[in-house]
Design a protein around this motif. Structure first.
Motif, PDB file in Angstrom:
ATOM      1  N   THR A 118     -30.913   7.149  20.127  1.00  0.00           N
ATOM      2  CA  THR A 118     -30.843   6.608  21.480  1.00  0.00           C
ATOM      3  C   THR A 118     -31.908   7.234  22.388  1.00  0.00           C
ATOM      4  O   THR A 118     -32.580   8.191  22.010  1.00  0.00           O
ATOM      5  N   LEU A 122     -37.221   7.665  26.413  1.00  0.00           N
ATOM      6  CA  LEU A 122     -37.596   8.999  26.886  1.00  0.00           C
ATOM      7  C   LEU A 122     -38.525   9.745  25.928  1.00  0.00           C
ATOM      8  O   LEU A 122     -39.276  10.614  26.345  1.00  0.00           O
ATOM      9  N   GLY A 169     -25.085   9.333  24.406  1.00  0.00           N
ATOM     10  CA  GLY A 169     -25.030   7.916  24.787  1.00  0.00           C
ATOM     11  C   GLY A 169     -24.116   7.055  23.938  1.00  0.00           C
ATOM     12  O   GLY A 169     -24.304   5.838  23.866  1.00  0.00           O
ATOM     13  N   LYS A 170     -23.111   7.652  23.304  1.00  0.00           N
ATOM     14  CA  LYS A 170     -22.190   6.870  22.462  1.00  0.00           C
ATOM     15  C   LYS A 170     -21.408   5.846  23.297  1.00  0.00           C
ATOM     16  O   LYS A 170     -21.355   4.666  22.960  1.00  0.00           O
ATOM     17  N   SER A 171     -20.819   6.315  24.389  1.00  0.00           N
ATOM     18  CA  SER A 171     -20.001   5.408  25.198  1.00  0.00           C
ATOM     19  C   SER A 171     -20.867   4.360  25.897  1.00  0.00           C
ATOM     20  O   SER A 171     -20.455   3.203  26.049  1.00  0.00           O
ATOM     21  N   THR A 172     -22.064   4.769  26.307  1.00  0.00           N
ATOM     22  CA  THR A 172     -22.991   3.807  26.909  1.00  0.00           C
ATOM     23  C   THR A 172     -23.260   2.667  25.934  1.00  0.00           C
ATOM     24  O   THR A 172     -23.260   1.482  26.297  1.00  0.00           O
ATOM     25  N   VAL A 185     -18.650   6.901  31.201  1.00  0.00           N
ATOM     26  CA  VAL A 185     -19.961   7.427  30.833  1.00  0.00           C
ATOM     27  C   VAL A 185     -20.253   8.618  31.728  1.00  0.00           C
ATOM     28  O   VAL A 185     -19.952   8.592  32.925  1.00  0.00           O
ATOM     29  N   THR A 187     -22.619  12.402  32.805  1.00  0.00           N
ATOM     30  CA  THR A 187     -23.968  12.894  33.058  1.00  0.00           C
ATOM     31  C   THR A 187     -24.270  14.017  32.079  1.00  0.00           C
ATOM     32  O   THR A 187     -23.385  14.777  31.688  1.00  0.00           O
ATOM     33  N   VAL A 188     -25.542  14.120  31.718  1.00  0.00           N
ATOM     34  CA  VAL A 188     -25.931  15.058  30.673  1.00  0.00           C
ATOM     35  C   VAL A 188     -25.910  16.501  31.165  1.00  0.00           C
ATOM     36  O   VAL A 188     -25.824  17.432  30.385  1.00  0.00           O
ATOM     37  N   HIS A 196     -16.698  17.149  28.150  1.00  0.00           N
ATOM     38  CA  HIS A 196     -17.016  15.958  27.398  1.00  0.00           C
ATOM     39  C   HIS A 196     -16.444  14.778  28.152  1.00  0.00           C
ATOM     40  O   HIS A 196     -15.309  14.824  28.604  1.00  0.00           O
TER      41      HIS A 196
END
Ligand code: GTP
Ligand code: MG
Length: 317
Positions: A118, A122, A169-172, A185, A187-188, A196
């Protein structure tokens, strides 16, 4: 719910019946129900039987190996036939040590792996793909603005489970694949601080694409299981022999090993050193395999991956 359940089959709320004893029900299990299975508001059914599982994906929860609870072996999902290893290309950076562990777990469970890279907007995939050049590892690249056709094709008709670090980005991705999934979702910035966004595994039915010519009108659309991010994928439940099967590029290099060769660096006759020296496999893959061997025998290096492999930013687990 069976994988071929009709899209409009009711959602049934059920609880585990006492007669199941200590057997636990996990996501992906096929179960026998009694009681009110109408799916009406307030209706509650009971789970009285768990069908034999066609596959079991396990991980040893060695995030915390200081307690007995922390070393418990956990079933992640039952009956999956594809392990989607989700790794961001940046933010958080890819960790091949983690991907290698997932490949071992997939082989051990008899589940086919798929590498899902994913955040291709970037950073480029070259470093990760170069590391796996000798493997026939299927992969897909995910960009926010590009369609998901390649991934949808690989998921069609299968039960797939996504695993990966928090924030990759699994849930995204699940929200894009299943528009009414509404998975939270995050933020990193929260990575590494124990937060989590997703806290439990959830199976979602993939929508059948309207007019999809490739899979026929009655083909099951498949299922995708979103899981909470994990820091590590513990493999204490996998035997030392089975570990090697997660490294198919190294297997052939062991044919000339002495009987019962442990394949460790101190075994001077181990064939793997010559195999790598002859250019048949990447030295980083052998190093990764040996790190896994060492972590299994309790000699694991508990330092953070960044400190452990200062020369190889990809290698952490
Ligand atoms: N630039 C970019 N950002 C993305 C992409 N996919 C996801 N993100 C962002 O990454 C962050 C984390 O995404 P999530 O989907 O919550 O990650 P997760 O893997 O479900 O995390 P956990 O539930 O904690 O395991 C969010 O801010 C997303 O918007 C992508 O392809 N490109
Ligand atoms: Mg999530």
């Amino acid at each position: 719910m069976p994988p071929d359940a009709e899209p409009d089959a009711p959602l049934v709320t059920a609880m585990r019946a006492r007669e199941l004893g200590r057997k636990s029900v996990v996501v992906g299990d096929r179960v026998g129900l009694v009681g009110d299975t109408s799916g009406a508001a307030g209706a509650l059914a009971r789970i009285v039987r768990i069908a034999e599982r066609s596959s079991v994906l396990r991980r040893t929860a060695d995030d915390d190996d200081t307690t007995a609870e922390g070393r418990l072996e956990r079933v992640v999902v039952a009956n999956a036939d594809q392990l989607v290893i989700v790794s961001a290309l940046a933010d958080p950076p890819p960790r091949t040590g983690f991907i290698d562990r997932c490949l071992v777990a997939a082989y051990d469970a008899g589940i086919e792996p798929l590498l899902c890279l994913t955040k291709a907007d970037l950073a480029g995939p070259e470093a990760v793909l170069g590391y796996y050049a000798e493997l026939e590892l299927p992969y897909v690249l995910i960009r926010p603005e590009a369609d998901l056709d390649a991934l949808r094709d690989l998921l069609a008709g299968r039960i797939s489970v996504m695993v990966g670090h928090s924030g990759v980005g699994k849930s995204t991705l699940v929200n894009r694949l299943v528009p009414d999934a509404a998975r939270a979702v995050g933020t990193v910035s929260a990575i590494g601080r124990g937060r989590h966004t997703s806290t439990s595994a959830v199976a979602l039915r993939l929508p059948r694409l309207p007019g999809d010519p490739t899979h026929g009108e009655n083909a099951p659309a498949g299922w995708i299981v979103d899981t909470p991010g994990v820091r590590s994928f513990g493999l204490a439940h996998v035997s030392a022999d089975s570990l090697l099967h997660g490294f198919p590029d190294l297997v052939e290099g062991t044919v000339d090993c002495p009987a019962n060769c442990p394949h460790t660096p101190d075994e001077t006759d181990c064939g793997l050193d010559a195999w790598v020296a002859a250019g048949k496999a990447d030295a980083r893959r052998l190093a990764s395999y040996r790190r896994l061997l060492a972590s299994r025998s309790g000699e694991g290096d508990a330092r953070e991956p960044d400190q452990r492999n200062p020369g190889d930013p990809l290698a952490g687990s």
